[in-house]
Design an enzyme around this catalytic site. Structure first.
Site, PDB file in Angstrom:
ATOM      1  N   PRO A 123      -8.130   6.025  15.206  1.00 18.73           N
ATOM      2  CA  PRO A 123      -7.070   7.022  15.394  1.00 18.73           C
ATOM      3  C   PRO A 123      -5.732   6.381  15.772  1.00 18.73           C
ATOM      4  CG  PRO A 123      -9.039   7.664  16.595  1.00 18.73           C
ATOM      5  CD  PRO A 123      -9.300   6.299  16.061  1.00 18.73           C
ATOM      6  N   GLY A 182       0.834  -1.194   0.000  1.00 16.01           N
ATOM      7  CA  GLY A 182       0.000   0.000   0.000  1.00 16.01           C
ATOM      8  C   GLY A 182       0.863   1.235   0.000  1.00 16.01           C
ATOM      9  N   GLU A 230      11.348  -7.002  -0.421  1.00 20.71           N
ATOM     10  CA  GLU A 230      11.011  -8.400  -0.358  1.00 20.71           C
ATOM     11  C   GLU A 230       9.498  -8.559  -0.416  1.00 20.71           C
ATOM     12  OE1 GLU A 230      12.385 -12.221   2.340  1.00 20.71           O
ATOM     13  OE2 GLU A 230      12.928 -10.196   2.957  1.00 20.71           O
ATOM     14  N   GLU A 258      -0.098   1.458  -7.035  1.00 20.37           N
ATOM     15  CA  GLU A 258       0.645   0.667  -6.053  1.00 20.37           C
ATOM     16  C   GLU A 258       0.721  -0.793  -6.484  1.00 20.37           C
ATOM     17  OE1 GLU A 258       2.203   1.539  -3.299  1.00 20.37           O
ATOM     18  OE2 GLU A 258       1.622   3.657  -3.259  1.00 20.37           O
ATOM     19  N   GLU A 277       4.089  -2.995  -7.113  1.00 19.67           N
ATOM     20  CA  GLU A 277       4.426  -4.178  -6.318  1.00 19.67           C
ATOM     21  C   GLU A 277       4.474  -5.456  -7.154  1.00 19.67           C
ATOM     22  OE1 GLU A 277       5.168  -3.774  -3.271  1.00 19.67           O
ATOM     23  OE2 GLU A 277       4.152  -1.968  -2.595  1.00 19.67           O
TER      24      GLU A 277
END
Lengths: 220, 220
Positions: free
Chosen positions: B81, B44, B113, B60, B64
């Site tokens: 939060p 992410g 990795e 993303e 990846e």
DNA sequence: ACAAAAGTGTTGAGAGTACACCCATGC
DNA sequence: GCATGGGTGTACTCTCAACACTTTTGT
């Protein structure tokens, strides 16, 4: 995760449903400020820095309607860069279901003007709120079909006729009374709770929802 | 809407599923930085100021896995939060389904990795990622039951046996071949597409998914 | 011939759907 | 006594689940 990016603003916006006058209604507030000043919008506001999303939704909900305990469910997060002309605002949408009796609109402090609108007669809405409301209606129907959330739009004790009416309003179609009641009974989620006797016809049995009914369970 | 609030950061995090070695796998990356340095996490990153949430997820994803066209679906937005010790970070989670053949992990530039983990043998994850993965698995099963997304984990042409195996892996149970095929045929969503002839047994028929199959349609 | 997966029908149970009449009360 | 919603049973259809044997290929 290394460097700082300019941050978007995050809001919560809520589609609050109730049944009123035999129709499915949504609460809208009239915007007092630009942009979209004077347009109707669904209630919402910025998420504070130390409050959870759901807390933010409940806070806004209470400010708008004065109601505390309602069914609340996160819907979807809308984040198109152009959805708010003031800049990047990502909104996490929620839907709330409430029983109209509990709500006292005039007690609301926040919105200058708040009103219930039938879902079939919505005015032009601010931002992408039309999209959010449409999404909420789909989700509402879906949840009605597969879970027991309908009961959160009814008082604690209710008659079978009242439940059926809620379903008929939400699905905009009639159901067969015998089949509907048969199904409800077979689910074994209701307790008898006396009879309602102030009616000008045969007094109907009252029911209440059993405690700890699992949320997902194929109602219709 | 009047005053400025301190803004939270917004990220997208992705649960990327594939079928590999007869198991349902999730892609994890090892964190190179604090917090949770050395822990496994789902991939992410921050949403850029002018990009939509889905664009951020696709970007993303490509960084990846090197993959472009996959099934991608928004799941839920997590915003407690305290979920990130660095400060207020709200994450919009997505799930992606991909066909393992298309993915070339070694080509990924971003993560030091990255590895596929079976969902039944996940390591301890960073942040609240365990919760996100659990949610994604539930949603995956649900979507498998009611839609045709399973086909996005298969190559263009596939045999009935392959589909059944994917379902069996996702639901962790066996299905009856005859009932399963009967159901698939009755849905009328498959086209015949030749036979697969390089197998050491009776050559199975190949199928492809018809174009424009509606997403919701009660598969099982 | 043997191993391996492909392919193919029938039966029974349960759920869903359609359908109509009498009941208890207030006025 | 009449208007109003409440309450109840049966028959048909359809879907789902259980179940076993023969076929075609490669080795």
């Amino acid at each position: 995760m290394e460097k700082e990016f300019p941050k978007p603003s995050v809001t919560v916006d809520m589609v609050i449903f109730t049944i009123l006058e035999g129709e499915l209604k949504v609460l809208l507030v009239k915007r007092a400020l630009e942009p979209f000043k004077g347009r109707w919008a669904i209630p919402g506001g910025f998420v504070r820095i130390a409050e959870s999303l759901e807390d933010a939704a409940r806070r806004e909900l209470q400010e708008e309607t004065g109601v505390k305990d309602v069914y609340l469910e996160q819907l979807y997060t809308f984040g198109e860069p152009e959805r708010d002309p003031r800049g990047r605002v990502i909104t996490v949408s929620y839907m709330a279901l409430s029983n109209a009796d509990k709500i006292n609109l005039s007690a609301s402090t926040d919105a200058a003007e708040a009103k219930w609108f039938s879902v079939s007669e919505l005015p032009k809405l601010a931002f992408d709120h039309q999209k959010i409301v449409s999404y909420a209606i789909k989700r509402l129907r879906w949840k009605f079909e597969y879970t027991s959330i309908a009961f959160s739009m009814l008082p604690e004790k209710f008659t079978l006729g009242q439940i059926q009416k809620v379903y008929e309003i939400v699905f905009e179609k009639r159901f067969d009374k015998r089949n509907f009641f048969k199904k409800l009974h077979s689910l074994n989620i209701l307790n008898e709770a006396g009879v309602k006797s102030d009616v000008p016809h045969r007094p109907p049995m009252l029911y209440s929802l059993k405690k700890n009914v699992p949320e997902i369970m194929e109602i219709l």
